[in-house]
Write a protein that holds these residues in place. Sequence first.
Motif, PDB file in Angstrom:
ATOM      1  N   ALA A  11       1.398   9.351  -5.467  1.00  0.00           N
ATOM      2  CA  ALA A  11       1.796  10.724  -5.110  1.00  0.00           C
ATOM      3  C   ALA A  11       2.769  11.292  -6.131  1.00  0.00           C
ATOM      4  CB  ALA A  11       2.417  10.723  -3.722  1.00  0.00           C
ATOM      5  N   ARG A  12       3.715  10.445  -6.612  1.00  0.00           N
ATOM      6  CA  ARG A  12       4.649  10.938  -7.629  1.00  0.00           C
ATOM      7  C   ARG A  12       3.922  11.266  -8.924  1.00  0.00           C
ATOM      8  NH1 ARG A  12       8.100   6.918  -5.437  1.00  0.00           N
ATOM      9  NH2 ARG A  12       7.440   5.451  -7.046  1.00  0.00           N
ATOM     10  N   VAL A  13       2.933  10.407  -9.276  1.00  0.00           N
ATOM     11  CA  VAL A  13       2.162  10.686 -10.508  1.00  0.00           C
ATOM     12  C   VAL A  13       1.389  11.970 -10.370  1.00  0.00           C
ATOM     13  CG1 VAL A  13       0.284   9.848 -11.954  1.00  0.00           C
ATOM     14  CG2 VAL A  13       2.066   8.276 -11.200  1.00  0.00           C
ATOM     15  N   LEU A  14       0.760  12.175  -9.216  1.00  0.00           N
ATOM     16  CA  LEU A  14      -0.007  13.414  -8.993  1.00  0.00           C
ATOM     17  C   LEU A  14       0.918  14.631  -8.978  1.00  0.00           C
ATOM     18  CD1 LEU A  14      -2.536  12.200  -6.293  1.00  0.00           C
ATOM     19  CD2 LEU A  14      -3.036  12.763  -8.680  1.00  0.00           C
ATOM     20  N   GLN A  15       2.106  14.457  -8.401  1.00  0.00           N
ATOM     21  CA  GLN A  15       3.051  15.576  -8.385  1.00  0.00           C
ATOM     22  C   GLN A  15       3.491  15.966  -9.800  1.00  0.00           C
ATOM     23  OE1 GLN A  15       6.216  14.458  -5.793  1.00  0.00           O
ATOM     24  NE2 GLN A  15       4.966  14.657  -3.903  1.00  0.00           N
ATOM     25  N   LYS A  16       3.504  15.006 -10.709  1.00  0.00           N
ATOM     26  CA  LYS A  16       3.880  15.312 -12.082  1.00  0.00           C
ATOM     27  C   LYS A  16       2.761  15.982 -12.857  1.00  0.00           C
ATOM     28  CE  LYS A  16       7.258  11.610 -12.510  1.00  0.00           C
ATOM     29  NZ  LYS A  16       7.601  10.360 -13.213  1.00  0.00           N
ATOM     30  N   GLY A  17       1.579  16.161 -12.295  1.00  0.00           N
ATOM     31  CA  GLY A  17       0.481  16.854 -12.953  1.00  0.00           C
ATOM     32  C   GLY A  17      -0.547  15.938 -13.549  1.00  0.00           C
ATOM     33  N   ALA A  18      -0.659  14.719 -13.112  1.00  0.00           N
ATOM     34  CA  ALA A  18      -1.675  13.802 -13.623  1.00  0.00           C
ATOM     35  C   ALA A  18      -3.038  14.157 -13.087  1.00  0.00           C
ATOM     36  CB  ALA A  18      -1.323  12.368 -13.238  1.00  0.00           C
ATOM     37  N   VAL A  19      -4.104  13.722 -13.810  1.00  0.00           N
ATOM     38  CA  VAL A  19      -5.491  14.007 -13.443  1.00  0.00           C
ATOM     39  C   VAL A  19      -6.181  12.677 -13.184  1.00  0.00           C
ATOM     40  CG1 VAL A  19      -7.662  15.006 -14.159  1.00  0.00           C
ATOM     41  CG2 VAL A  19      -5.523  16.091 -14.819  1.00  0.00           C
ATOM     42  N   MET A  20      -6.905  12.569 -12.089  1.00  0.00           N
ATOM     43  CA  MET A  20      -7.628  11.352 -11.729  1.00  0.00           C
ATOM     44  C   MET A  20      -9.060  11.458 -12.187  1.00  0.00           C
ATOM     45  SD  MET A  20      -6.210  10.615  -7.900  1.00  0.00           S
ATOM     46  CE  MET A  20      -7.129   9.110  -7.839  1.00  0.00           C
ATOM     47  N   LEU A  21      -9.580  10.513 -12.915  1.00  0.00           N
ATOM     48  CA  LEU A  21     -10.943  10.497 -13.448  1.00  0.00           C
ATOM     49  C   LEU A  21     -11.780   9.528 -12.631  1.00  0.00           C
ATOM     50  CD1 LEU A  21     -10.205  10.450 -17.272  1.00  0.00           C
ATOM     51  CD2 LEU A  21     -10.715  12.400 -15.827  1.00  0.00           C
ATOM     52  N   LYS A  22     -12.995   9.991 -12.304  1.00  0.00           N
ATOM     53  CA  LYS A  22     -13.912   9.119 -11.565  1.00  0.00           C
ATOM     54  C   LYS A  22     -14.612   8.164 -12.495  1.00  0.00           C
ATOM     55  CE  LYS A  22     -17.624   9.238  -8.194  1.00  0.00           C
ATOM     56  NZ  LYS A  22     -18.546  10.084  -7.420  1.00  0.00           N
ATOM     57  N   TYR A  23     -14.962   8.660 -13.745  1.00  0.00           N
ATOM     58  CA  TYR A  23     -15.634   7.820 -14.750  1.00  0.00           C
ATOM     59  C   TYR A  23     -14.799   7.796 -15.989  1.00  0.00           C
ATOM     60  CZ  TYR A  23     -19.615   8.522 -11.677  1.00  0.00           C
ATOM     61  OH  TYR A  23     -20.423   8.576 -10.598  1.00  0.00           O
ATOM     62  N   LYS A  24     -15.085   6.800 -16.840  1.00  0.00           N
ATOM     63  CA  LYS A  24     -14.426   6.732 -18.126  1.00  0.00           C
ATOM     64  C   LYS A  24     -14.975   7.790 -19.067  1.00  0.00           C
ATOM     65  CE  LYS A  24     -13.438   1.809 -17.829  1.00  0.00           C
ATOM     66  NZ  LYS A  24     -13.628   0.507 -18.478  1.00  0.00           N
ATOM     67  N   LYS A  25     -14.198   8.152 -20.087  1.00  0.00           N
ATOM     68  CA  LYS A  25     -14.615   9.199 -21.021  1.00  0.00           C
ATOM     69  C   LYS A  25     -15.695   8.714 -21.969  1.00  0.00           C
ATOM     70  CE  LYS A  25     -10.254  11.694 -20.983  1.00  0.00           C
ATOM     71  NZ  LYS A  25      -9.141  12.219 -21.807  1.00  0.00           N
ATOM     72  N   LYS A  26     -15.723   7.408 -22.322  1.00  0.00           N
ATOM     73  CA  LYS A  26     -16.688   6.875 -23.294  1.00  0.00           C
ATOM     74  C   LYS A  26     -17.889   6.268 -22.605  1.00  0.00           C
ATOM     75  CE  LYS A  26     -13.217   5.839 -26.772  1.00  0.00           C
ATOM     76  NZ  LYS A  26     -12.644   4.811 -27.652  1.00  0.00           N
ATOM     77  N   GLY A  27     -18.486   6.935 -21.735  1.00  0.00           N
ATOM     78  CA  GLY A  27     -19.689   6.398 -21.073  1.00  0.00           C
ATOM     79  C   GLY A  27     -19.354   5.767 -19.760  1.00  0.00           C
ATOM     80  N   GLY A  28     -20.196   6.032 -18.788  1.00  0.00           N
ATOM     81  CA  GLY A  28     -19.920   5.494 -17.448  1.00  0.00           C
ATOM     82  C   GLY A  28     -20.731   4.259 -17.170  1.00  0.00           C
ATOM     83  N   ILE A  60       0.840  -1.208   0.000  1.00  0.00           N
ATOM     84  CA  ILE A  60       0.000   0.000   0.000  1.00  0.00           C
ATOM     85  C   ILE A  60       0.874   1.256   0.000  1.00  0.00           C
ATOM     86  CG2 ILE A  60      -1.670   1.286   1.368  1.00  0.00           C
ATOM     87  CD1 ILE A  60      -2.794  -1.444   2.278  1.00  0.00           C
ATOM     88  N   ARG A  61       1.962   1.251   0.782  1.00  0.00           N
ATOM     89  CA  ARG A  61       2.866   2.413   0.828  1.00  0.00           C
ATOM     90  C   ARG A  61       3.493   2.671  -0.531  1.00  0.00           C
ATOM     91  NH1 ARG A  61       8.251   3.268   1.772  1.00  0.00           N
ATOM     92  NH2 ARG A  61       8.805   5.193   2.899  1.00  0.00           N
ATOM     93  N   ARG A  62       3.904   1.528  -1.218  1.00  0.00           N
ATOM     94  CA  ARG A  62       4.521   1.693  -2.533  1.00  0.00           C
ATOM     95  C   ARG A  62       3.516   2.282  -3.519  1.00  0.00           C
ATOM     96  NH1 ARG A  62       5.260  -3.296  -3.747  1.00  0.00           N
ATOM     97  NH2 ARG A  62       7.003  -3.532  -2.295  1.00  0.00           N
ATOM     98  N   LYS A  63       2.263   1.766  -3.460  1.00  0.00           N
ATOM     99  CA  LYS A  63       1.228   2.285  -4.370  1.00  0.00           C
ATOM    100  C   LYS A  63       0.941   3.760  -4.079  1.00  0.00           C
ATOM    101  CE  LYS A  63      -1.073  -2.073  -5.397  1.00  0.00           C
ATOM    102  NZ  LYS A  63      -2.360  -2.829  -5.317  1.00  0.00           N
ATOM    103  N   LEU A  64       0.872   4.093  -2.800  1.00  0.00           N
ATOM    104  CA  LEU A  64       0.593   5.482  -2.445  1.00  0.00           C
ATOM    105  C   LEU A  64       1.734   6.401  -2.899  1.00  0.00           C
ATOM    106  CD1 LEU A  64      -0.970   5.056   1.110  1.00  0.00           C
ATOM    107  CD2 LEU A  64      -2.162   5.709  -0.990  1.00  0.00           C
ATOM    108  N   LEU A  65       2.965   5.926  -2.712  1.00  0.00           N
ATOM    109  CA  LEU A  65       4.105   6.749  -3.149  1.00  0.00           C
ATOM    110  C   LEU A  65       4.088   6.935  -4.659  1.00  0.00           C
ATOM    111  CD1 LEU A  65       6.958   5.346  -0.868  1.00  0.00           C
ATOM    112  CD2 LEU A  65       5.833   7.571  -0.705  1.00  0.00           C
ATOM    113  N   GLU A  66       3.785   5.874  -5.421  1.00  0.00           N
ATOM    114  CA  GLU A  66       3.706   5.999  -6.873  1.00  0.00           C
ATOM    115  C   GLU A  66       2.580   6.954  -7.279  1.00  0.00           C
ATOM    116  OE1 GLU A  66       3.277   2.122  -8.408  1.00  0.00           O
ATOM    117  OE2 GLU A  66       5.348   1.492  -7.944  1.00  0.00           O
TER     118      GLU A  66
END
Length: 251
Positions: A222-239, A214-220
């Motif tokens: 966090a690094r992805v978010l720090q690089k400017g990534a965007v988290m999507l709640k739903y898919k773009k082609k229909g939820g 879990i720590r490794r996943k959280l760190l990854e």
Amino acid sequence: TILPTTHHILAYRALRRAYVDELWRQRAAAKVQALIKARKQRERNLLERKAAVVLGAAMRCTLAQRELARRKANYDAATKIQACARAAAQRDRYKQLLHKRDSAATMMQASARACAARGRYNRLRAAITLQAAARALAARTLYNKLRAAVSLQAAARMRLARLKLLAFKEAPLRALIRMQALARGKPPQRALRMALLAVRVLQSIWRMKRIQIIRRKLLEAARVLQKGAVMLKYKKKGGFLGTNHEPHRRF
């Protein structure tokens, strides 16, 4: 030399067949005659056996009748001899009675005295018998009581001795059973403790590994978010169920 023709061969075969048939008829006739002779001989033997049995029975019957007649004659002779002996004894007794007729008073007195003496003897014997029976009954009663008391005392002593022996035997036995139970219980308890310790170690290792993942996943993340990534709640082609929602922007 004359060669045999077909006619000759057939004639020879017919003659040979007739000879064989005649030979079989002779053998059959001989066999039938032997059977008839055997049957007649068997019937003759049966008749002779029956005749011998009848003659033997008749002879035995004759001998039995002769023996019966002989025994009957002996029985009649013995009966006559016994009758003569009884008659002679009665005659002698009658002569003695005639001889003692003059001393009838003496005989009556002697009989009276003998009767009185016999009565006294019988009464004395009856008293002695009653006294002996009473003494025997008292002695038997006392013996039975003494025997019953001895039996009860022996049973009581035997009961106490058995209880003491059982208690003496059960004391080391109970201690031995307790020691055996303790000795048998040690290995299972040790094994149970080792198993619990192993389970705890495995659970701690599993929790540690899970926390590390879990720590490794959280760190990854966090690094992805720090690089400017965007988290999507739903898919773009229909939820879910064909819906089309706008994505939420999260940082």
